[in-house]
Scaffold this motif. Structure first.
Motif, PDB file in Angstrom:
ATOM      1  N   GLU A   1     -14.154  -8.128  28.203  1.00 28.99           N
ATOM      2  CA  GLU A   1     -13.404  -7.610  29.344  1.00 28.99           C
ATOM      3  C   GLU A   1     -13.972  -6.256  29.737  1.00 28.99           C
ATOM      4  O   GLU A   1     -14.266  -5.422  28.877  1.00 28.99           O
TER       5      GLU A   1
ATOM      6  N   PRO B   1     -11.426 -17.390  27.213  1.00 34.98           N
ATOM      7  CA  PRO B   1     -11.525 -17.439  28.674  1.00 34.98           C
ATOM      8  C   PRO B   1     -10.581 -18.436  29.327  1.00 34.98           C
ATOM      9  O   PRO B   1     -10.232 -18.278  30.494  1.00 34.98           O
TER      10      PRO B   1
ATOM     11  N   VAL C   1     -14.945  -9.631  33.965  1.00 33.99           N
ATOM     12  CA  VAL C   1     -15.130 -10.314  32.683  1.00 33.99           C
ATOM     13  C   VAL C   1     -16.620 -10.515  32.453  1.00 33.99           C
ATOM     14  O   VAL C   1     -17.405 -10.643  33.412  1.00 33.99           O
TER      15      VAL C   1
ATOM     16  N   ALA D   1      -9.968 -16.710  33.368  1.00 35.92           N
ATOM     17  CA  ALA D   1     -11.337 -16.201  33.323  1.00 35.92           C
ATOM     18  C   ALA D   1     -12.329 -17.356  33.277  1.00 35.92           C
ATOM     19  O   ALA D   1     -13.421 -17.289  33.863  1.00 35.92           O
TER      20      ALA D   1
END
Length: 218
Positions: A37, A50, A61, A133
């Motif tokens: 991060e 993720p 990210v 993510a």
């Protein structure tokens, strides 16, 4: 002569004990995708995977293909984690969020045999407000490859095969491990064969030393 033989046995026993105490097994390294991060212009190892982390609009990210034994030794993405620079040319859009995505395919030394790492990518992903993510990564770096336990194995098709492989023997780490390399897939928590072998040597040498001592006293 007997006394010298006894002393030699005792010295050998002491040397064996010292060698066992001074030679712990080294941590096993793994080849895998690490997840980061962005914090300001620096990187912090992600505490979630993720697929579960859902970054807010304006987050960054990073994904780095690396070789390490644990997260403390993992290679960080080499590009800066600055959202302003990454998403400068991607305007905001109502109902969607922008996530800066940095993909670092690592070095040639980290690459599996026969493969070369592609050039790093720095992209702004515009995704739905509830996207993870992993979904942001999929929007800019397909194809992705996961194993049965949702461990990220490949980004943009790299590497072509394998998943969190142990360096040196090509065996895979447990897919459920949150940090490949933190646990050795072949270790069930019991004593190792090397430890049992060391104990056997000590037993034999101890018996020999005791026999020499009894002979001197007799």
């Amino acid at each position: 002569m007997r006394r010298r033989a006894g002393l030699a046995g005792a010295a050998l026993l002491a040397a064996t004990v010292t060698g066992l105490a001074a030679g712990p097994a080294q941590a096993q390294e793994y080849r895998y995708w690490s997840f980061w991060e962005g914090k300001g212009s620096s990187w912090t190892y992600a505490s979630e995977g993720p697929s579960s982390l859902r970054p807010a609009d304006g987050a960054v990210v990073g994904f780095r293909f690396t070789v390490s034994a644990d997260s403390a030794a993992a290679g960080k993405p080499r590009a800066a984690a600055g959202f302003g620079a990454i998403c400068a040319h991607t305007p905001a859009e109502k109902g969607r969020k922008r996530i800066g995505v940095v993909v670092d395919f690592g070095t040639a030394a980290d690459a599996p045999g026969g493969e070369r790492p592609p050039a790093s990518r720095t992209t702004c992903a515009r995704v739905s407000e509830d996207a993870s993510a992993g979904e942001a990564l999929a929007a800019v770096a397909r194809p992705l490859r996961y194993d049965a336990s949702a461990l990220l194995c490949a980004v943009a098709g790299y590497p072509k095969a394998g998943c969190a492989e142990r360096v040196g023997d090509a065996k895979e780490a447990p897919s459920a491990s949150p940090s490949p390399g933190a646990a050795d897939g072949g270790d069930d928590g019991g004593p190792s064969a090397g430890l049992f072998g060391g104990i056997a040597v000590l037993v034999v040498l101890g018996a020999a030393a005791g026999w020499q001592l009894r002979r001197r006293r007799g």
